[in-house]
Enzyme design. Structure first.
Site, PDB file in Angstrom:
ATOM      1  N   THR A  20       0.806  -1.225   0.000  1.00  0.00           N
ATOM      2  CA  THR A  20       0.000   0.000   0.000  1.00  0.00           C
ATOM      3  C   THR A  20       0.838   1.273   0.000  1.00  0.00           C
ATOM      4  O   THR A  20       0.288   2.373   0.032  1.00  0.00           O
ATOM      5  CB  THR A  20      -0.939   0.031   1.221  1.00  0.00           C
ATOM      6  N   ASP A  44      -0.373  -4.951   3.523  1.00  0.00           N
ATOM      7  CA  ASP A  44       0.911  -4.529   4.074  1.00  0.00           C
ATOM      8  C   ASP A  44       0.965  -3.010   4.147  1.00  0.00           C
ATOM      9  O   ASP A  44       0.801  -2.316   3.147  1.00  0.00           O
ATOM     10  CB  ASP A  44       2.048  -5.042   3.182  1.00  0.00           C
ATOM     11  N   TYR A  49       4.190   5.017   6.023  1.00  0.00           N
ATOM     12  CA  TYR A  49       3.399   5.298   4.831  1.00  0.00           C
ATOM     13  C   TYR A  49       2.323   6.357   5.071  1.00  0.00           C
ATOM     14  O   TYR A  49       1.775   6.919   4.117  1.00  0.00           O
ATOM     15  CB  TYR A  49       2.724   4.031   4.309  1.00  0.00           C
ATOM     16  N   LYS A  78       4.575  -1.678  10.403  1.00  0.00           N
ATOM     17  CA  LYS A  78       6.005  -1.622  10.698  1.00  0.00           C
ATOM     18  C   LYS A  78       6.315  -0.490  11.665  1.00  0.00           C
ATOM     19  O   LYS A  78       5.649   0.550  11.656  1.00  0.00           O
ATOM     20  CB  LYS A  78       6.797  -1.450   9.399  1.00  0.00           C
ATOM     21  N   HIS A 111      10.958  -1.605  10.757  1.00  0.00           N
ATOM     22  CA  HIS A 111      10.977  -1.181   9.349  1.00  0.00           C
ATOM     23  C   HIS A 111      12.389  -1.109   8.781  1.00  0.00           C
ATOM     24  O   HIS A 111      12.641  -1.530   7.651  1.00  0.00           O
ATOM     25  CB  HIS A 111      10.287   0.182   9.209  1.00  0.00           C
ATOM     26  N   ASN A 160      14.569  -5.025   5.886  1.00  0.00           N
ATOM     27  CA  ASN A 160      15.826  -4.393   5.464  1.00  0.00           C
ATOM     28  C   ASN A 160      17.005  -4.725   6.378  1.00  0.00           C
ATOM     29  O   ASN A 160      17.943  -3.937   6.492  1.00  0.00           O
ATOM     30  CB  ASN A 160      15.643  -2.871   5.367  1.00  0.00           C
ATOM     31  N   GLN A 181      11.554  -8.675   5.516  1.00  0.00           N
ATOM     32  CA  GLN A 181      11.012  -8.104   4.278  1.00  0.00           C
ATOM     33  C   GLN A 181      12.076  -7.206   3.652  1.00  0.00           C
ATOM     34  O   GLN A 181      12.520  -6.239   4.270  1.00  0.00           O
ATOM     35  CB  GLN A 181       9.739  -7.297   4.560  1.00  0.00           C
ATOM     36  N   LEU A 210       8.405  -6.622  -8.633  1.00  0.00           N
ATOM     37  CA  LEU A 210       8.405  -6.400 -10.081  1.00  0.00           C
ATOM     38  C   LEU A 210       9.550  -5.471 -10.501  1.00  0.00           C
ATOM     39  O   LEU A 210       9.630  -5.068 -11.657  1.00  0.00           O
ATOM     40  CB  LEU A 210       7.062  -5.805 -10.523  1.00  0.00           C
ATOM     41  N   GLY A 211      10.386  -5.114  -9.555  1.00  0.00           N
ATOM     42  CA  GLY A 211      11.460  -4.186  -9.852  1.00  0.00           C
ATOM     43  C   GLY A 211      11.037  -2.734  -9.777  1.00  0.00           C
ATOM     44  O   GLY A 211      11.784  -1.846 -10.190  1.00  0.00           O
ATOM     45  N   SER A 212       9.834  -2.472  -9.274  1.00  0.00           N
ATOM     46  CA  SER A 212       9.312  -1.105  -9.103  1.00  0.00           C
ATOM     47  C   SER A 212       9.511  -0.256 -10.356  1.00  0.00           C
ATOM     48  O   SER A 212      10.133   0.811 -10.303  1.00  0.00           O
ATOM     49  CB  SER A 212       9.970  -0.432  -7.891  1.00  0.00           C
TER      50      SER A 212
END
Length: 318
Positions: A20, A44, A49, A78, A111, A160, A181, A210-212
């Site tokens: 999201t 998520d 965000y 997160k 996060h 991360n 994640q 998808l590789g953003s």
């Protein structure tokens, strides 16, 4: 409907979650309700965000107007890096729960491993200070464990983190991390980190799977290192044509077939639907190998904001 993965604590999560981040507030509530109608059962989000309140509103309204139960929908949020001091973790989750209109979250992640100066308020519009703070990751993790004991988080994990940071907390953890994640896709498949996580029974979950391709890296924290568009790569397009699937479905299928969970972000109804429809076919070993060859070791999200932080996670190989 997404397939499920069992975590190391016995809890299950859908292998495909709806990301999201960066969905506009004007479209978010409609997107959440549409996703639930399509069969998404994992949402998520993160304090960072700034959309927990909108997601909470949409989720509550959908649950009240349908036969879907809270237990059927998994929510991940997160921990904001400004709340990593042990005493701040529990109250920070309480604030996220208030915004989400929930009594518990299904998955609560640290996060980033980089603590920032502690805040004494919870801003509605999230802005991060640039002032680093030294917090022992074991202190943060101990407080994360308390959220499980209090019944406010069903599972806890990280995001991360590199292998050294994972090992550091695992050495003393009473509750082992269930998930890490991280960015993962065909150009940056995280093979070494994935093998490490499998050896520790930690589920690797891919953001940006998808590789953003649509993300330009307009903010410093997420400045991208590459503008490569995997969705339009000839190898992916050829494989998609062979299987009569979309390039996005091929990229997602590659990761789930490797055993990862994935968090694709989309607000496009057709793509949202396609992202769930990846469990009715398999890629051949030969095609998996072709995708493996696309690995160039270049991550897109380099988190330059944290580059000088002592816990910056990307200086190590994995």
């Amino acid at each position: 409907m997404a397939d499920y993965i069992t975590l190391n604590n016995g809890n299950r999560i859908p292998q495909v979650a709806l990301g999201t981040s960066r969905i506009s507030h004007e479209k978010l509530e409609v997107t959440i309700k549409r996703a639930l109608e399509m069969g998404y059962r994992h949402l998520d989000t993160a304090f960072l965000y700034g959309n927990e309140a909108a997601i909470g509103k949409a989720l509550q309204e959908h649950l009240e107007s349908t036969t879907l139960s809270r237990q059927e929908v998994l929510i991940t949020t997160k921990l904001y890096p400004n709340f990593m001091k042990g005493s701040a973790v529990g109250p920070a989750l309480d604030e996220s729960l208030r915004r989400l209109r929930l009594n518990y979250v299904d998955l609560f992640l640290i996060h980033v491993p980089c603590a920032l100066k502690e805040m004494d308020t919870y801003p509605e519009k999230v802005t991060q200070s640039r002032e680093f703070m030294s917090v022992d990751l074991r202190e943060t993790w101990k407080a994360m464990e308390e959220t499980v004991y209090m019944g406010k988080a069903r599972s806890i994990g990280v995001s991360n983190f590199n292998t050294k940071q994972l090992d550091y907390i695992c050495e003393v953890a009473r509750i082992q991390p269930t998930v890490n994640q991280v960015e993962a896709h065909a150009r940056f498949p995280q093979k070494k980190l994935h093998e490490f996580c499998k050896s520790r029974n930690i589920q690797l979950q891919a953001f940006g799977p998808l590789g953003s391709p649509c993300f330009t890296g307009s903010t410093e924290i997420n400045r991208v290192q590459s503008s490569d568009n995997l969705v339009e790569h000839p190898v992916i397009m050829d494989i998609a044509e062979k299987y009569k699937r979309t390039p996005g479905q091929i990229l997602l299928r590659n990761l789930v077939q490797r055993g990862m969970a994935v968090v694709p972000k989309s607000e496009n109804p057709e793509r949202m639907k396609e992202n769930l429809q990846i469990f009715s076919f398999s890629l051949s070993d030969a095609d998996m190998n072709k995708i493996d060859e696309l690995d160039n070791g270049v991550r897109r999200f380099v988190f330059l904001w944290y580059k000088d932080h002592p816990e910056y996670p990307f200086d190590d190989v994995c």
